[in-house]
Design a protein around this motif. Structure first.
Motif, PDB file in Angstrom:
ATOM      1  N   UNK A 239       0.831  -1.211   0.000  1.00 53.35           N
ATOM      2  CA  UNK A 239       0.000   0.000   0.000  1.00 53.35           C
ATOM      3  C   UNK A 239       0.863   1.257   0.000  1.00 53.35           C
ATOM      4  N   UNK A 240       1.888   1.263   0.862  1.00 55.61           N
ATOM      5  CA  UNK A 240       2.767   2.430   0.926  1.00 55.61           C
ATOM      6  C   UNK A 240       3.431   2.666  -0.426  1.00 55.61           C
ATOM      7  N   UNK A 245       3.813   5.861  -5.421  1.00 58.48           N
ATOM      8  CA  UNK A 245       3.767   5.923  -6.888  1.00 58.48           C
ATOM      9  C   UNK A 245       2.510   6.635  -7.393  1.00 58.48           C
ATOM     10  N   UNK A 246       1.622   7.011  -6.485  1.00 55.62           N
ATOM     11  CA  UNK A 246       0.391   7.693  -6.883  1.00 55.62           C
ATOM     12  C   UNK A 246      -0.601   6.772  -7.583  1.00 55.62           C
ATOM     13  N   UNK A 247      -0.561   5.486  -7.213  1.00 53.09           N
ATOM     14  CA  UNK A 247      -1.437   4.513  -7.878  1.00 53.09           C
ATOM     15  C   UNK A 247      -2.701   4.252  -7.075  1.00 53.09           C
ATOM     16  N   UNK A 260      -6.505   5.440   5.398  1.00 47.88           N
ATOM     17  CA  UNK A 260      -7.555   6.212   4.721  1.00 47.88           C
ATOM     18  C   UNK A 260      -6.889   7.165   3.739  1.00 47.88           C
ATOM     19  N   UNK A 261      -7.207   7.000   2.471  1.00 50.69           N
ATOM     20  CA  UNK A 261      -6.564   7.803   1.426  1.00 50.69           C
ATOM     21  C   UNK A 261      -7.471   7.762   0.203  1.00 50.69           C
ATOM     22  N   UNK A 262      -7.504   8.850  -0.543  1.00 48.35           N
ATOM     23  CA  UNK A 262      -8.429   8.879  -1.698  1.00 48.35           C
ATOM     24  C   UNK A 262      -8.069   7.851  -2.770  1.00 48.35           C
ATOM     25  N   UNK A 294      -4.191  -2.279  -9.062  1.00 42.36           N
ATOM     26  CA  UNK A 294      -4.013  -3.593  -8.451  1.00 42.36           C
ATOM     27  C   UNK A 294      -5.077  -3.817  -7.376  1.00 42.36           C
ATOM     28  N   UNK A 295      -5.496  -5.088  -7.224  1.00 39.93           N
ATOM     29  CA  UNK A 295      -6.318  -5.473  -6.072  1.00 39.93           C
ATOM     30  C   UNK A 295      -5.401  -6.250  -5.127  1.00 39.93           C
TER      31      UNK A 295
END
Ligand code: TXA
Ligand code: MG
Length: 326
Positions: A239-240, A245-247, A260-262, A294-295
């Motif tokens: 996740x980090x 990478x702004x993905x 929690x992040x958009x 990615x999931x």
């Protein structure tokens, strides 16, 4: 009889396809005794013609119409688990269509445990061949809406029985070889089978003897978004990296949302295997539709109770992101 069941029976008799609910996943049904109708299943799914189909029966009394030998072990398993999520592979009668068996000497049979499926089968009074009602290699549908999403107007009638209570495909047990062999794990576990038979089934198949089981292909049950199975630590690490990478990423994990992040869509999965299985395909479909890079799926625990779920996740991870499933 419900009017939609009467309509479904009429369509099946006319050689048309009818999708219907079972307790596992929705099936794409055709009259198993009508080769022209069976051909429509393969065309609608884009499935190779040599992949055999499961024949759904209204009751165990129909077994001998399809199987030339019904071993005592089949009778005992049918009595214990039917109607229910267990498919038995038995030696076929010669008149069973090659379109059903994929030209093999065996046929897959099961009595599904869903009131609408049983009403349909009883009214039809014959075998309904039905693979899962998805395009070949994709996620099996667990609601009528999923079937329409997958197949659109390729299927003229979809019986709507609500969400499937189990949510992953039946256990497939091969009884045609002398020793029982689990070809696909499902809600009926090897321990449940052993309790009835007094002997444990084998769970691995020697490569050379493996029959064509499309559910056994590595790249199967897959979303189009790449899917990665990760540990709980691996999840936070991945996740980090994605956020740096702004993905945009999706997460399926048994824990409450940790970040929690958009860019992150978090879906909490039930912490026990039956609940996890019940929600799995609907959750993957929902996350697949988000257009993420990615999931990330947090790998459930090992152990027999999680075997079927881990099997589907492994295949989803192997096949995700590919358009040309084998
Ligand atoms: O829960 C289920 O089993 C669902 C519902 C609709 O009943 N059906 C399902 O069908 O999952 P399908 O076609 O998606 O998967 C059935 C699997 C396939 O992998 C097929 O190759 C295998 O059963 N199969 C059918 N007949 C067989 C046979 N004679 N020998 C070996 N495998 C067989
Ligand atoms: Mg399938």
């Amino acid at each position: 009889m419900r009017t939609e069941v009467a309509e479904a029976v009429a369509r099946l008799r006319a050689g048309e396809l009818v999708a219907f609910p079972t307790e596992t996943v929705y099936g794409l049904g055709a009259d198993a005794a009508n080769p022209a109708a069976l051909a429509k299943i393969f065309a609608a799914k884009g499935r190779p013609a040599d992949h055999p189909l499961i024949v759904h029966l209204p009751s165990p009394a129909h077994l001998a119409r399809w199987a030339r030998e019904v071993p005592a072990e089949a009778e005992r398993l049918a009595a214990a688990f039917w109607p229910g999520p267990l498919t038995l592979i038995l030696k076929r009668r010669p008149e069973v269509s090659d379109a059903v068996t994929g030209g093999q000497d065996t046929v897959g049979l099961r009595v599904p445990n869903h009131p609408l499926a049983l009403e349909l089968l009883t009214a039809f009074d014959g075998g309904i061949a039905a693979p899962s009602a998805n395009r070949f290699g994709r996620i099996s549908p667990t609601s009528a809406d999923h079937v329409r999403e997958e197949l659109g107007d390729r299927v003229p009638l979809v019986l709507d029985g609500g969400p499937c209570p189990i949510g992953i495909e039946s256990t497939i047990l091969d009884l045609s070889r002398g020793v029982p062999v689990v070809l696909r794990p499902g809600a009926v576990g090897a321990t449940d089978i052993a309790r009835v038979l007094g002997r444990a089934p084998e769970t691995t198949v020697p490569q050379a003897e493996t029959p064509r089981v499309s559910g056994s292909l590595e790249a199967h049950y897959a979303p189009s978004t790449p899917l990665a199975l990760v540990s709980s630590d691996g999840l936070l690490f991945a996740l980090r990296n994605a956020l740096v990478a702004g993905e945009k990423v999706a997460v399926l994990a048994p824990t409450a949302q940790a970040i929690t992040h958009e860019l992150v869509t978090w879906k909490q999965a039930p912490a026990e295997p039956a609940g996890f299985a019940h929600d799995l395909y609907a959750s993957l479909r929902e996350l697949d539709a988000l257009g993420c890079v990615c999931i990330l799926v947090q790998q459930p625990p090992a152990g027999e109770a999680w075997l079927a779920v881990n099997d589907r996740l492994r295949r989803a991870a192997a096949g995700a992101g590919e358009d040309d499933e084998t």
